[in-house]
Design an enzyme around this catalytic site. Structure first.
Site, PDB file in Angstrom:
ATOM      1  N   ASP A   1      42.689  24.914  43.276  1.00  0.00           N
ATOM      2  CA  ASP A   1      43.708  25.576  42.461  1.00  0.00           C
ATOM      3  C   ASP A   1      45.106  25.239  42.969  1.00  0.00           C
ATOM      4  OD1 ASP A   1      44.377  27.408  40.291  1.00  0.00           O
ATOM      5  OD2 ASP A   1      45.103  28.753  41.867  1.00  0.00           O
TER       6      ASP A   1
ATOM      7  N   GLU B   1      52.193  20.078  44.853  1.00  0.00           N
ATOM      8  CA  GLU B   1      51.694  21.113  43.939  1.00  0.00           C
ATOM      9  C   GLU B   1      51.211  20.502  42.624  1.00  0.00           C
ATOM     10  OE1 GLU B   1      50.957  25.150  42.673  1.00  0.00           O
ATOM     11  OE2 GLU B   1      51.414  24.332  44.644  1.00  0.00           O
TER      12      GLU B   1
ATOM     13  N   ARG C   1      47.112  27.239  49.883  1.00  0.00           N
ATOM     14  CA  ARG C   1      48.197  26.275  49.728  1.00  0.00           C
ATOM     15  C   ARG C   1      47.623  24.882  49.961  1.00  0.00           C
ATOM     16  NH1 ARG C   1      50.254  29.922  47.654  1.00  0.00           N
ATOM     17  NH2 ARG C   1      52.338  30.840  47.962  1.00  0.00           N
TER      18      ARG C   1
ATOM     19  N   ASP D   1      38.983  33.291  61.737  1.00  0.00           N
ATOM     20  CA  ASP D   1      40.378  33.716  61.806  1.00  0.00           C
ATOM     21  C   ASP D   1      40.730  33.899  63.272  1.00  0.00           C
ATOM     22  OD1 ASP D   1      42.813  35.368  61.880  1.00  0.00           O
ATOM     23  OD2 ASP D   1      42.534  35.531  59.718  1.00  0.00           O
TER      24      ASP D   1
ATOM     25  N   HIS E   1      47.076  26.183  39.629  1.00  0.00           N
ATOM     26  CA  HIS E   1      47.551  27.364  40.375  1.00  0.00           C
ATOM     27  C   HIS E   1      47.477  28.622  39.499  1.00  0.00           C
ATOM     28  CE1 HIS E   1      50.422  28.560  43.910  1.00  0.00           C
ATOM     29  NE2 HIS E   1      49.427  29.423  43.737  1.00  0.00           N
TER      30      HIS E   1
ATOM     31  N   ARG F   1      44.355  39.292  53.114  1.00  0.00           N
ATOM     32  CA  ARG F   1      43.945  40.269  52.100  1.00  0.00           C
ATOM     33  C   ARG F   1      42.916  39.646  51.162  1.00  0.00           C
ATOM     34  NH1 ARG F   1      49.487  41.474  52.353  1.00  0.00           N
ATOM     35  NH2 ARG F   1      50.014  43.689  52.652  1.00  0.00           N
ATOM     36  N   ILE F   2      43.197  38.407  50.762  1.00  0.00           N
ATOM     37  CA  ILE F   2      42.293  37.741  49.828  1.00  0.00           C
ATOM     38  C   ILE F   2      40.967  37.435  50.505  1.00  0.00           C
ATOM     39  CG2 ILE F   2      41.965  35.717  48.378  1.00  0.00           C
ATOM     40  CD1 ILE F   2      45.090  35.579  48.241  1.00  0.00           C
TER      41      ILE F   2
END
Length: 339
Positions: free
Chosen positions: A273, A278, A250, A192, A297, A172-173
């Protein structure tokens, strides 16, 4: 006259501490009360806790409205929710709390991933355009010099005119970023493996070719076993000198051990980001490298952007009460190749 039967389905809020207060404004609470029978003062942070009030609400609930920090819906939890029919997630991925037991039970599931995709795509667009203009580096140089400078000479390789941008992942992004880039004089390459035809404004290509041709590469693939370190040493070495890598997906999708030498040498730039782990360790060079923009993030929904996800979730609840299908239904088969 006989009493009127309240046909509003009972709903329980189930999410982490403090989330409901950020997610639901007074307007949202009023609409939720009109659509469902909900205790506005009860938010279940732990559906396994031996709390009588939560247990009673869970036993009656036909709907769960979830968000970040929701309890995984294991067989044990579902056994305490015999009337549960649907889960409406007012955030992106449902992988944290939707288990195989949910699909075995036949629960309907929907998420606000579409709403959460919009701010990530907007962050990415800004990062792409700023990367082309070398905004981060020029701001640093300006602060260092604090005087007149020959910017035209230094900026000979800058700019976004006829720049090539590579988008990794038609999520979607990723699709939204492609759409946002259409008004610009930018060539967009897209990788993709599940896609057979590109969306308007993009050209499908292989991952290695995308990296070799792009001055900016932005990662939007889901976190799957097959995408672990998909941007590895070979892809990073293929990036042209001065290219920028953007990661809002991610951290595990990028081999940071392979990336760091390119960054410390100044050959590549990065907008990160997300990282792996993390939270980078305190001595990580990512905090201080002049060619790295490291953010905590924040590309996803924050502040008033949370209300967009709430609006989408309440729209889905309204569809449920009318007996209509969800507009953004999540199916078990989707989760094998999505976030």
């Amino acid at each position: 006259m006989p009493p009127t039967t309240d046909r509003r389905p009972p709903l329980l809020l189930a999410m982490g501490p403090g989330i409901a207060d950020r997610l639901l404004t007074d307007r949202h609470r009023t609409r939720l009360a009109a659509l469902t029978r909900t205790d506005p003062h009860l938010v279940a942070h732990d559906l396994t806790a031996p709390d009588a009030r939560t247990a009673a609400a869970l036993a009656e609930a036909e709907l769960l409205l979830t968000c970040w920090g929701a309890t995984p819906l294991t067989p044990r939890v579902l056994a305490r929710a015999p009337r549960l029919r649907a889960v409406v997630h007012a955030a992106g991925s449902v992988k944290h709390h939707i288990t195989d037991a949910c699909w075995d039970r036949g629960l309907r599931v929907t998420s606000a991933a579409g709403a959460n995709a919009l701010p990530v795509a907007e962050y990415t667009l800004a990062a792409i355009l700023f990367a082309g203009k070398r905004v981060l580096r020029s701001a640093q140089r300006y602060a260092e010099l604090r005087s007149g400078h020959g910017w035209l000479d230094e900026s000979a390789g800058w700019g976004n005119y006829r720049r090539t941008v590579g988008i990794v992942g038609a999520s979607r992004i990723g699709r939204r970023v492609v759409e946002l880039l259409r008004p610009f004089d930018i060539e967009v390459l897209l990788y993709d493996p599940y896609l057979t035809a590109p969306p308007p404004g993009a050209v499908l290509t292989g991952l290695d070719e995308l990296c070799a041709r792009s001055s900016v590469v932005s990662v939007h693939a889901p976190q799957l076993p097959s995408t672990y370190r998909m941007i590895g040493a070979r892809q990073l070495a293929a990036l042209p000198d001065g290219a920028t890598l953007i990661n809002t997906s991610r951290g595990s999708l990028v081999d940071e051990d392979a990336l760091l030498p390119h960054l410390t040498a100044g050959r590549l730039h990065a907008v990160l980001d997300v990282t792996d782990p993390e939270l980078p360790p305190p001595d990580s060079p990512l905090y201080s490298l002049p060619n790295v923009l490291l953010t905590p993030h924040v590309a996803g929904s924050l502040g008033n952007e949370l209300h967009r996800m709430t609006d989408q979730a309440l729209d889905e609840i309204a569809r449920y009460t009318r007996g209509e299908p969800f507009a953004e239904e999540v199916r078990a088969a989707d989760l094998g190749h999505s976030a």
